[in-house]
Design a protein around this motif. Structure first.
Motif, PDB file in Angstrom:
ATOM      1  N   ASP A   1       0.806  -1.219   0.000  1.00 55.08           N
ATOM      2  CA  ASP A   1       0.000   0.000   0.000  1.00 55.08           C
ATOM      3  C   ASP A   1       0.840   1.270   0.000  1.00 55.08           C
ATOM      4  N   GLY A   2       2.156   1.139   0.185  1.00 51.41           N
ATOM      5  CA  GLY A   2       2.996   2.335   0.248  1.00 51.41           C
ATOM      6  C   GLY A   2       4.085   2.342  -0.796  1.00 51.41           C
ATOM      7  N   ASN A   3       3.854   1.626  -1.903  1.00 51.36           N
ATOM      8  CA  ASN A   3       4.950   1.464  -2.867  1.00 51.36           C
ATOM      9  C   ASN A   3       5.184   2.681  -3.760  1.00 51.36           C
ATOM     10  N   GLU A   4       4.427   3.772  -3.532  1.00 52.29           N
ATOM     11  CA  GLU A   4       4.804   5.013  -4.222  1.00 52.29           C
ATOM     12  C   GLU A   4       6.110   5.554  -3.638  1.00 52.29           C
ATOM     13  N   ARG A   5       6.447   5.124  -2.434  1.00 52.65           N
ATOM     14  CA  ARG A   5       7.768   5.393  -1.864  1.00 52.65           C
ATOM     15  C   ARG A   5       8.716   4.315  -2.402  1.00 52.65           C
ATOM     16  N   ALA A   6       9.206   4.545  -3.593  1.00 50.44           N
ATOM     17  CA  ALA A   6       9.879   3.483  -4.345  1.00 50.44           C
ATOM     18  C   ALA A   6      11.056   2.877  -3.599  1.00 50.44           C
ATOM     19  N   ARG A   7      11.873   3.732  -2.982  1.00 50.23           N
ATOM     20  CA  ARG A   7      13.061   3.195  -2.315  1.00 50.23           C
ATOM     21  C   ARG A   7      12.693   2.484  -1.015  1.00 50.23           C
ATOM     22  N   ALA A   8      11.722   3.002  -0.301  1.00 47.18           N
ATOM     23  CA  ALA A   8      11.272   2.346   0.920  1.00 47.18           C
ATOM     24  C   ALA A   8      10.644   0.994   0.606  1.00 47.18           C
ATOM     25  N   ALA A   9       9.833   0.944  -0.460  1.00 52.58           N
ATOM     26  CA  ALA A   9       9.223  -0.327  -0.859  1.00 52.58           C
ATOM     27  C   ALA A   9      10.290  -1.329  -1.310  1.00 52.58           C
ATOM     28  N   TYR A  10      11.336  -0.834  -1.965  1.00 51.87           N
ATOM     29  CA  TYR A  10      12.457  -1.691  -2.370  1.00 51.87           C
ATOM     30  C   TYR A  10      13.107  -2.324  -1.142  1.00 51.87           C
ATOM     31  N   ASN A  11      13.332  -1.531  -0.104  1.00 54.06           N
ATOM     32  CA  ASN A  11      13.913  -2.068   1.127  1.00 54.06           C
ATOM     33  C   ASN A  11      12.967  -3.066   1.785  1.00 54.06           C
ATOM     34  N   ALA A  12      11.690  -2.770   1.741  1.00 52.26           N
ATOM     35  CA  ALA A  12      10.716  -3.704   2.312  1.00 52.26           C
ATOM     36  C   ALA A  12      10.756  -5.040   1.584  1.00 52.26           C
ATOM     37  N   SER A  13      10.858  -4.985   0.255  1.00 49.41           N
ATOM     38  CA  SER A  13      10.946  -6.213  -0.538  1.00 49.41           C
ATOM     39  C   SER A  13      12.173  -7.037  -0.149  1.00 49.41           C
ATOM     40  N   ASN A  14      13.314  -6.365  -0.013  1.00 44.87           N
ATOM     41  CA  ASN A  14      14.532  -7.069   0.398  1.00 44.87           C
ATOM     42  C   ASN A  14      14.373  -7.691   1.775  1.00 44.87           C
ATOM     43  N   SER A  15      13.766  -6.939   2.681  1.00 40.55           N
ATOM     44  CA  SER A  15      13.627  -7.435   4.054  1.00 40.55           C
ATOM     45  C   SER A  15      12.680  -8.626   4.134  1.00 40.55           C
ATOM     46  N   LEU A  16      11.630  -8.620   3.343  1.00 37.52           N
ATOM     47  CA  LEU A  16      10.689  -9.738   3.367  1.00 37.52           C
ATOM     48  C   LEU A  16      11.369 -11.054   2.990  1.00 37.52           C
ATOM     49  N   SER A  17      12.405 -10.974   2.160  1.00 38.14           N
ATOM     50  CA  SER A  17      13.106 -12.206   1.744  1.00 38.14           C
ATOM     51  C   SER A  17      13.905 -12.826   2.886  1.00 38.14           C
ATOM     52  N   LEU A  18      14.074 -12.100   3.991  1.00 38.89           N
ATOM     53  CA  LEU A  18      14.878 -12.598   5.109  1.00 38.89           C
ATOM     54  C   LEU A  18      14.035 -13.344   6.131  1.00 38.89           C
ATOM     55  N   PHE A  19      12.719 -13.322   5.957  1.00 35.01           N
ATOM     56  CA  PHE A  19      11.804 -14.018   6.861  1.00 35.01           C
ATOM     57  C   PHE A  19      11.429 -15.382   6.275  1.00 35.01           C
ATOM     58  N   PRO A  20      10.911 -16.308   7.092  1.00 33.38           N
ATOM     59  CA  PRO A  20      10.397 -17.578   6.550  1.00 33.38           C
ATOM     60  C   PRO A  20       9.287 -17.304   5.542  1.00 33.38           C
ATOM     61  N   ILE A  21       9.358 -17.941   4.391  1.00 32.07           N
ATOM     62  CA  ILE A  21       8.417 -17.645   3.316  1.00 32.07           C
ATOM     63  C   ILE A  21       6.977 -17.945   3.720  1.00 32.07           C
TER      64      ILE A  21
END
Length: 735
Positions: A578-598
């Motif tokens: 819901d906040g991906n208009e903040r492109a760089r913040a959403a990019y970091n969120a995407s990277n961080s999600l990969s560090l959790f159990p799928i």
């Protein structure tokens, strides 16, 4: 006998002559000190100017030492600095003038923001970090390795495993080193700079920081316009005097003009500009400004395609491939005619291309016949501060005939997702630029020029000296928490956290985050809470992921991945979807999600959509989940499968293990511990895995790593290299 006695006296005299010469301050009435460290040749060639600089510094409130010698190594320099510091505990900073040796630091990449080069595979000159933290962090210990044979001013050291593993400069430092390729006599240039810095002292007493320029270059922070726009929220807090007229603060972006460099030259020529901030990419002698011109017509698109393919063809030919075969392969792949390649070897085409390329970047040579006037210039870019090189961008700004007195830059590549303007508002309050730079230290980040420079404060204060003289006076710093200025509050929080040896401050920092109306104070609170690695830090990150200031959200999203606590997933998912208009913040969120159990991530996505009211939610949810699973299978699972696969070569496994340093996969920690424990794995694999664990310093499973390291270090069957790495990782976990 008399001859021998005379000879011994002569040898003693020579030994005495070889010791560093320390010229003490001529002012004894000043409690705060400063040291000018220089080599004998520079001292002799610039002595009148150096004395004028010394006197100007003293008249500005610092008792100034001059320390000189024919330095043989950085350790000799450091020993001399320690001696001065033992005599003058009020020493707040040093400046290294001329040909003072450069320490090239190894085994400390965790203290950089981004530099992660393999020290075993790449030459020392490339895989070491030129860093004056060797000189200003007196509590850190280094092991000498060797002197560079081709560049004898470079000396290689590695951080010892039992040294403190976190930067905490004892005082500030800066370099005044002339870029050789600029030409001319380096001693004359250094003398001119010292005179320029000395003359500026009187004028600066009445010069407030009220003229600021900020520029964001091509490709910086994913070209996110919200990140760029949101910075003005911070700038209004940092520079309270710089928003009174339309030209007091200028906020430029590369999109505004093509080419932009000439507009930037205009801004750099304005004598009234106090501070110029470049947020961009770079190289030692290049500032990357615009990037390729946007293709607005069919011809533009054709020319861009042609340029791109030509460049790829030439690279392939340069690698030794026959030209006709390369051209034929590209023609076949892209259905191109012979006519398309008619200019491949046309000198006129490449001459025009060279001119176009020179238009979009700023090069060191551009300043050989230009002047720059901002008193301070910040370079966020990679390598622009490479003072150890024969030429470097920051040096070109300092040594022209304009008014630039200090430059902040990096000797190696640097992370974009960092707080580049942390504490910079202290310059508005009379803080010396060296003191400010000390507060934001990284291994690769440096100050060049005059570190004693300061502006007239918004309101009279003694903070710059107090940062040295009243470092542990917690009552004083608590009193500044009520300041109406954001950066003064941030400094107070920092000093209180530094003095918090009992580690009891985190509840107060969390409350500051919850209640502060200042964007930069909230950011400082989150950063300081990262020292505590407790539930208060996790809670601040959970809240910070959706903070109204983009930078807090962006860095909190990054922290969330490093922590790995499942309670952070709902906030991360909200930002990601819901906040991906903040492109760089959403990019970091995407990277961080990969560090959790799928499985946990998928459930969090499903929970989000169960209570959402988004258009076409069912199809969107499927796309999101499929994308996250694809990332997991293609990167996360594959990386960890390679780490576990003992049939692969050590090089292949080590390459994947090194990837974990920027991606602490918390669910796979048991695998990593098992690899270290299993003696069937090679020493190289085990050591690299132990090193990678050092990047789990914020992990929710951090205590498991501490316990494991303590357990392993009790064993007497470990290779020395593995014991050393486990000790260093343990120290990093406990910092």
């Amino acid at each position: 006998m008399k001859f021998i006695y005379t000879l011994l006296l002569g040898c003693a005299a020579l030994g005495a002559m070889a010791a560093p010469v320390v010229e003490k301050p001529t002012r004894q009435d000043i409690s705060v000190a400063f040291a000018i460290i220089t080599d004998n040749a520079t001292y002799q060639a610039t002595r009148p100017a150096m004395m004028r600089y010394r006197d100007a510094v003293q008249n500005d409130g610092l008792a100034a030492y001059i320390v000189r010698d024919d330095w043989k190594s950085p350790q000799d320099v450091k020993d001399a600095i320690k001696k001065v510091y033992s005599e003058a505990p009020g020493l707040e900073g040093i400046v290294l003038v001329g040909d003072v040796p450069v320490a090239m630091v190894r085994n400390a990449q965790h203290m950089t923001t981004a530099f992660k080069m393999n020290e075993d595979k790449f030459p020392f000159i490339e895989s070491s970090v030129p860093s004056d933290r060797f000189y200003d962090c007196l509590d850190m210990d280094f092991r000498f390795l060797k002197q560079d044979e081709e560049q004898p001013h470079l000396f290689y050291y590695e951080l010892t495993e039992d040294s403190p593993q976190r930067l905490n400069p004892t005082f500030y430092s800066a370099r005044i080193r002339y870029p050789k390729l600029r030409g001319g006599d380096k001693y004359e240039a250094v003398a001119r700079f010292l005179d320029k810095a000395a003359k500026a002292k009187e004028a600066m007493k009445n010069d407030r920081l009220d003229r600021v320029v900020s520029f964001n270059g091509h490709g910086y922070n994913s070209d996110c316009l919200i990140a760029w726009m949101d910075e003005e929220k911070a700038y209004r807090e940092n520079f309270p005097l710089a928003f009174n007229t339309a030209t007091d603060f200028k906020h430029w972006n590369f999109r505004m003009m093509h080419p932009m460099k000439y507009k930037l030259f205009d801004e750099l020529q304005r004598p009234e500009v106090d501070l110029f901030m470049f947020h961009e990419h770079g190289a030692p002698t290049t500032q990357y400004i615009n990037g390729s011109k946007p293709a607005m017509s069919d011809k533009d698109r054709y020319d861009l395609l042609k340029k791109s393919i030509y460049s790829r063809v030439r690279r392939a030919i340069k690698k030794g491939n026959p030209e006709n075969e390369v051209v034929e392969a590209f023609a076949k792949e892209y259905a191109l005619t012979d006519d398309f390649f008619k200019d491949l070897n046309n000198p006129e085409y490449w001459r025009r291309d060279s001119i176009e390329s020179s238009e979009i970047n700023i090069e060191a040579e551009d300043f050989h016949h230009r002047t720059t006037w901002p008193k301070i210039v910040m370079f966020d870019a990679c390598y622009n501060g490479s003072f150890h090189e024969d030429d470097y961008i920051a040096g070109e700004y300092l040594f022209n005939d304009g008014g630039t007195l200090a430059a902040q830059g990096n000797t190696r590549n640097v992370l974009q997702d960092r707080w580049t303007i942390e504490m910079i508002g202290l310059l508005s309050h009379g803080m010396r630029v060296g003191q400010y730079n000390r507060l934001v230290a990284t291994l690769e980040g440096h100050l060049m020029g005059d570190p004693t420079l300061r502006f007239a404060p918004v309101e009279a204060n003694t903070m710059s000296a107090d940062a040295t003289l009243r470092k542990t006076d917690t009552d004083y710093w608590k009193g500044l928490l009520g300041s109406p200025y954001a950066d003064v509050q941030s400094l107070a929080l920092r000093m209180l956290a530094d003095a918090d040896t009992d580690r009891t401050l985190s509840p107060m920092l969390l409350e500051v985050y919850r209640t502060s109306p200042f964007n930069t104070v909230r950011m400082e609170a989150v950063k300081l809470l990262s020292r505590y690695n407790n539930s208060d830090f996790t809670e601040a990150v959970r809240l910070g992921i959706n903070d109204p200031y983009e930078l807090v959200a962006r860095l909190s999203a990054d922290h969330a991945g490093n922590i790995g606590d499942p309670s952070l997933l709902p906030a991360l998912i909200l930002l990601y979807i819901d906040g991906n208009e903040r492109a760089r913040a959403a990019y970091n969120a995407s990277n961080s999600l990969s560090l959790f159990p799928i499985d946990d991530v998928v459930k969090a996505v499903e929970d989000y959509y169960a209570s959402s009211n988004r258009y076409n939610a069912v199809a969107e949810k499927e796309r999101v989940i499929n994308g996250l699973k694809r990332t997991h299978n293609n990167f996360v699972k594959r990386t960890n499968d390679e780490i576990a696969d003992t049939t692969l070569s050590d090089d292949k496994r080590i390459s994947s293990i090194r990837f974990v340093r920027n991606n602490p996969y918390h669910p796979y920690l048991d695998l990593y511990l098992g690899i270290i424990e299993d003696s069937a794995n090679s020493d190289a694999v085990r050591v690299t895995m132990a090193e990678a664990l050092g990047w789990f310093n914020h992990s929710v499973r951090r205590q498991e790593i501490i316990d494991f390291c303590n357990h392993m270090l009790k064993r007497d069957d470990l290779p020395d290299t593995l014991s050393a790495e486990l000790l260093q990782t343990l120290n990093r976990m406990q910092n």
